[in-house]
Design a protein around this motif. Structure first.
Motif, PDB file in Angstrom:
ATOM      1  N   UNK A 230       2.762  11.601   3.007  1.00 15.05           N
ATOM      2  CA  UNK A 230       2.180  10.711   4.009  1.00 15.05           C
ATOM      3  C   UNK A 230       1.727   9.429   3.333  1.00 15.05           C
ATOM      4  N   UNK A 231       1.634   8.369   4.132  1.00 19.95           N
ATOM      5  CA  UNK A 231       0.933   7.175   3.692  1.00 19.95           C
ATOM      6  C   UNK A 231      -0.272   6.990   4.602  1.00 19.95           C
ATOM      7  N   UNK A 232      -1.364   6.523   4.003  1.00 15.82           N
ATOM      8  CA  UNK A 232      -2.592   6.312   4.767  1.00 15.82           C
ATOM      9  C   UNK A 232      -3.281   5.065   4.249  1.00 15.82           C
TER      10      UNK A 232
ATOM     11  N   UNK B  91      -2.010   9.343  -4.443  1.00 11.92           N
ATOM     12  CA  UNK B  91      -1.618   8.311  -5.401  1.00 11.92           C
ATOM     13  C   UNK B  91      -1.868   6.959  -4.749  1.00 11.92           C
ATOM     14  N   UNK B  92      -2.497   6.050  -5.481  1.00  9.17           N
ATOM     15  CA  UNK B  92      -2.734   4.710  -4.953  1.00  9.17           C
ATOM     16  C   UNK B  92      -1.436   3.905  -4.993  1.00  9.17           C
ATOM     17  N   UNK B  93      -1.042   3.386  -3.838  1.00 15.12           N
ATOM     18  CA  UNK B  93       0.132   2.514  -3.757  1.00 15.12           C
ATOM     19  C   UNK B  93      -0.244   1.048  -3.882  1.00 15.12           C
ATOM     20  N   UNK B  94      -1.369   0.671  -3.244  1.00 10.64           N
ATOM     21  CA  UNK B  94      -1.810  -0.722  -3.307  1.00 10.64           C
ATOM     22  C   UNK B  94      -3.287  -0.809  -2.944  1.00 10.64           C
ATOM     23  N   UNK B  95      -3.986  -1.670  -3.668  1.00 11.90           N
ATOM     24  CA  UNK B  95      -5.399  -1.922  -3.370  1.00 11.90           C
ATOM     25  C   UNK B  95      -5.539  -3.280  -2.704  1.00 11.90           C
ATOM     26  N   UNK B  96      -6.342  -3.311  -1.652  1.00 11.29           N
ATOM     27  CA  UNK B  96      -6.638  -4.542  -0.937  1.00 11.29           C
ATOM     28  C   UNK B  96      -8.131  -4.845  -1.104  1.00 11.29           C
ATOM     29  N   UNK B  97      -8.585  -5.941  -0.541  1.00 12.83           N
ATOM     30  CA  UNK B  97     -10.007  -6.264  -0.580  1.00 12.83           C
ATOM     31  C   UNK B  97     -10.720  -5.493   0.530  1.00 12.83           C
ATOM     32  N   UNK B  98     -11.110  -4.265   0.233  1.00 16.62           N
ATOM     33  CA  UNK B  98     -11.802  -3.459   1.233  1.00 16.62           C
ATOM     34  C   UNK B  98     -11.016  -2.289   1.766  1.00 16.62           C
ATOM     35  N   UNK B  99      -9.792  -2.092   1.317  1.00 15.82           N
ATOM     36  CA  UNK B  99      -8.983  -0.961   1.776  1.00 15.82           C
ATOM     37  C   UNK B  99      -7.983  -0.578   0.682  1.00 15.82           C
TER      38      UNK B  99
ATOM     39  N   UNK C 149      -4.147   1.555   0.144  1.00 16.36           N
ATOM     40  CA  UNK C 149      -2.971   2.247   0.693  1.00 16.36           C
ATOM     41  C   UNK C 149      -2.626   3.404  -0.240  1.00 16.36           C
ATOM     42  N   UNK C 150      -2.567   4.605   0.338  1.00 20.72           N
ATOM     43  CA  UNK C 150      -2.327   5.815  -0.446  1.00 20.72           C
ATOM     44  C   UNK C 150      -1.044   6.512  -0.025  1.00 20.72           C
ATOM     45  N   UNK C 151      -0.451   7.226  -0.978  1.00 27.05           N
ATOM     46  CA  UNK C 151       0.556   8.241  -0.659  1.00 27.05           C
ATOM     47  C   UNK C 151      -0.083   9.593  -0.941  1.00 27.05           C
ATOM     48  N   UNK C 152       0.073  10.539   0.020  1.00 32.43           N
ATOM     49  CA  UNK C 152      -0.600  11.829  -0.092  1.00 32.43           C
ATOM     50  C   UNK C 152       0.381  12.965   0.110  1.00 32.43           C
ATOM     51  N   UNK C 153       0.196  14.035  -0.652  1.00 36.00           N
ATOM     52  CA  UNK C 153       0.957  15.268  -0.454  1.00 36.00           C
ATOM     53  C   UNK C 153      -0.034  16.421  -0.357  1.00 36.00           C
TER      54      UNK C 153
END
Length: 298
Positions: free
Chosen positions: A170-172, A213-221, A223-227
């Motif tokens: 999943x991505x969240x 796993x962290x895919x990308x960091x934003x300013x305040x959020x 994006x993760x990939x999860x299993x």
């Protein structure tokens, strides 16, 4: 509607076995399913001739199993909506489910569901089956859902699920910045005593393990990939909330609703070994527009 038929040719390894043992042990057709075939309009043939399950197999015999037509559940109302089909064969269908669509019917009688949409598709295409969900997603979670097209495939897929041979990721988009690039959340989950819907981390709950796993960091959020190693209800949502990073838009577990009108969770990859055609499959579907739009706001 045509019936579901499967055919196999007997090789050296199966020669000398009873037909019953071959079907139960090699093809994993349950005793209940064999009885259903016998008494409810199915058929088992060897070289085109109907045979008793005590028949002794010979090299080169052609076995055909014709499964009885399935009764459609009265609780599922067909509802014609456009399906985004990622893959389909005689045995399974993979759908990209949109958000805001429940997988199974709710108590709201007129509300569409993925199950109802699948039934309408089956009726339109003469597929003699009812709805057999292999995987499910919450109403507001989008992405890949696997549906078996007959009971036999469903039985095989349930076994794959139990042995963790159907893999989903999943991505969240979650609140805050996670410092670790990779981590595992191992916290038991149970139903919240004050709710029939909500779950919570509780020491008396069932084991629940989520890898991210962290895919990308934003300013305040982030994006993760999860299993998942386990499949508890609301597992990702509960776990992320428990560590202080709820999913954006997740009103049930404390997510910020300013950026998206549902939990920012999407099932984007599904892999499995097809138990009938013996091929390995991996399917992907991109992050939907509403999550992309939420990402763009940070």
């Amino acid at each position: 509607m045509k019936s579901i038929r499967l055919q196999w040719v007997i090789d050296n390894a199966a020669t000398g076995k009873l037909l019953r043992d071959y079907l139960r042990e090699e093809k994993q057709i349950s005793r209940k399913a064999l009885a259903d075939i016998k008494f409810n309009g199915g058929q088992i043939t060897v070289n085109g001739k109907e045979e008793n399950v005590r028949y002794t197999l010979r090299l080169g015999d052609v076995i055909e199993v014709i499964f009885p037509k399935e009764k459609v559940s009265r609780s599922i109302k067909p509802y014609k909506i456009k399906l985004h089909i990622i893959f389909e064969d005689e045995h399974v269908i993979i759908i990209n489910k949109p958000p805001h669509l429940p997988t199974i019917p709710t108590r709201n009688e007129g509300e569409p569901s993925l199950a109802g949409a699948i039934l309408a598709y089956y009726i339109e295409n003469g597929i003699p089956s009812t709805f057999h969900a292999v995987s499910r997603l919450d109403r507001d979670t989008s992405g890949l859902v696997m549906v078996a097209k007959h009971r036999y495939m469903h039985d095989l897929c349930v076994k794959l699920q139990k042995s963790y041979e159907i893999k989903r990721s999943y991505v969240a988009l979650v609140e805050g910045i996670l410092s670790d690039d990779y981590n595992t959340i191992d916290l038991p989950i149970s139903r919240k005593t004050t709710s029939i819907i909500e779950r919570e981390v509780n020491e008396f709950g069932k084991s629940a393990i989520t890898h991210y796993e962290v895919l990308k960091r934003y300013s305040g959020a982030t994006l993760l990939q999860l299993t998942l190693e386990t499949g508890r209800t609301h597992q990702i949502r509960v776990h992320m909330s428990a560590i202080g990073h709820p999913l954006l838009g997740d009103t049930l577990y404390g997510g910020d609703v300013r950026y998206i009108d549902r939990q920012a969770l999407h099932s984007h990859q599904l892999s499995f070994f097809h138990p009938i055609n013996k091929r390995e499959y991996t399917f992907h579907c991109p992050i939907p527009d509403d999550i992309e739009d939420a990402m763009s706001k940070f």
